[in-house]
Design a protein around this motif. Structure first.
Motif, short mmCIF file in Angstrom:
data_model
loop_
_atom_site.label_atom_id
_atom_site.label_comp_id
_atom_site.label_asym_id
_atom_site.label_seq_id
_atom_site.Cartn_x
_atom_site.Cartn_y
_atom_site.Cartn_z
N SER A 147 0.85 -1.20 0.00
CA SER A 147 0.00 0.00 0.00
C SER A 147 0.88 1.24 0.00
N THR A 148 0.29 2.33 -0.41
CA THR A 148 1.02 3.61 -0.38
C THR A 148 1.46 3.94 1.03
N ASP A 149 0.57 3.76 1.99
CA ASP A 149 0.91 4.07 3.38
C ASP A 149 2.06 3.20 3.89
N VAL A 179 5.30 4.48 2.43
CA VAL A 179 5.66 5.77 3.05
C VAL A 179 6.20 5.54 4.45
N GLU A 180 5.53 4.71 5.23
CA GLU A 180 5.96 4.47 6.61
C GLU A 180 7.34 3.82 6.64
N ARG A 214 9.95 6.47 5.62
CA ARG A 214 10.16 7.48 6.66
C ARG A 214 11.08 6.93 7.76
N ALA A 257 3.24 7.14 -3.25
CA ALA A 257 4.10 7.08 -2.06
C ALA A 257 5.33 7.96 -2.24
N THR A 289 4.35 11.57 -1.91
CA THR A 289 4.11 11.92 -0.50
C THR A 289 5.42 12.15 0.23
#
Length: 349
Positions: A193-195, A198-199, A202, A245, A248
């Motif tokens: 997933s995009t999230d 990203v997580e 990060r 992602a 973001t």
């Protein structure tokens, strides 16, 4: 890759906590060989969480003249110069090289528990783990997918908050991170997933800056499909999941590029353009890392409140007890753990 800046060194007098791993594998003999070469290799002090009876028997079987001392962790640094410090486990371990046993699971898990507890209590500088095998642990009721997830569980228990671990393979010429890890390849598109991307990115950017001393980490984000999907011609995931992602991350001020075709991401010239490659699945990340530095790469867990490293290889049951296993990756893991714990930021450059 761009050279990492080296943070100001802090004095370190604490030893590293080294777990036994699966005693039927090569971890014990790698530890014995590494300690016997400690001066030539300039190894930092460490203690082994294991069964001293098993360690002594393995040394004899391999013809290694390694003195052992059963110690408390507070004695490890003093003892390290003259003997391998072994902190005795409550659980005994059966000495059966090449034959993984569910009966050893309690001791294997105890070693991990105590290494983490010692490090969180400020009595050890970092956790270094010898390899484990999942099957005998599962047979004994272990309910975590592997080392990484269990370490995150222990950290979350101690902190009272959720901990998101990220596995990074760090070698002399390449760092890679898989977004999805120990799952079947057919499940990756559904889990991605995009999230999640990203997580993962990060956490990678934060730890590369804080622990590895890279002021502005450069992240290369691999595509999922061949040729990064060719604008949707070879699958929709790269445009629908990966590209958002990356955008973001860029809006958050993180130096990220992608989605990039994985088949051109790992050659020498490409590697000069980033500090870590964020990959979509296990083999996309681990095949290039192991192909470039099988004996030198280190497994580093990011996102934890303590430093944890491990050799980037498995238990090698097929050669356990034969005295032919190379300690290079364990040596690299010990060195990197000590450097990160001191704040030196030494890693693949």
């Amino acid at each position: 890759m761009r050279a990492s800046s080296i943070a100001e060194a802090r004095p370190q007098s604490l030893p590293l906590a080294l777990t036994c791993g699966d005693p039927s594998g090569i971890g014990t003999e790698l530890t014995l060989v590494a300690w016997s070469q400690r001066k030539a290799l300039g190894l930092p002090p460490f203690y082994l969480l294991s069964d001293p009876v098993l360690v002594a028997a393995r040394a004899r079987a391999l013809g290694l003249h390694v003195p052992l001392e059963a110690v408390s962790r507070s004695e490890a640094v003093e003892v390290f110069g003259r003997a391998l410090p072994v902190v005795r486990l409550d659980n005994r371990l059966a000495d059966r090289p090449g034959e993984p046993l569910a009966d050893n699971a309690a001791g294997i898990v105890e070693a991990i528990d105590r290494a983490v507890a010692d490090t969180l209590a400020g009595e050890a500088a970092a956790v270094v783990t010898n390899p484990i095998a999942k099957k005998p642990l599962y047979e004994a009721g272990f309910r975590f997918p592997g080392h990484t997830e269990y370490l995150a569980h222990l950290a979350a228990q101690a902190s009272g908050s959720e901990v998101r671990p990220v596995m990074m393979i760090a070698g002399p010429d390449l760092r890679t991170i898989p977004v999805t890890i120990h799952v079947p390849l057919r499940d990756v598109p559904e889990l991605l997933s995009t999230d999640l991307i990203v997580e993962t990115a990060r956490i990678a950017a934060f730890d590369l800056a804080q622990r590895f001393g890279i002021a502005r980490p450069r992240l290369a984000i691999a595509g999922l499909n061949p040729h990064a999907g060719e604008n949707g011609a070879m699958g929709a995931e790269d445009e629908a999941i990966v590209r958002p992602a990356v955008e973001t991350l860029q809006r958050a001020g993180i130096d990220a590029r992608g989605p990039l075709p994985a088949d051109t991401l790992f050659h020498a010239r490409a590697r000069q353009g980033y500090d870590v490659a964020i990959c979509m699945y296990h083999d996309q990340a681990l095949i290039p890392a192991k192909a470039l530095a099988f004996d030198e790469a280190v497994n580093v867990t990011l996102g934890l409140p303590f430093v944890r490293t491990s050799p980037d290889h498995g238990t090698a049951f097929d050669i356990a007890g034969k005295g032919i296993a190379r300690p290079d990756s364990l040596v690299a893991a010990l060195r990197m753990a000590a450097a990160l714990a001191r704040g030196h930021g030494l890693a693949a450059t």
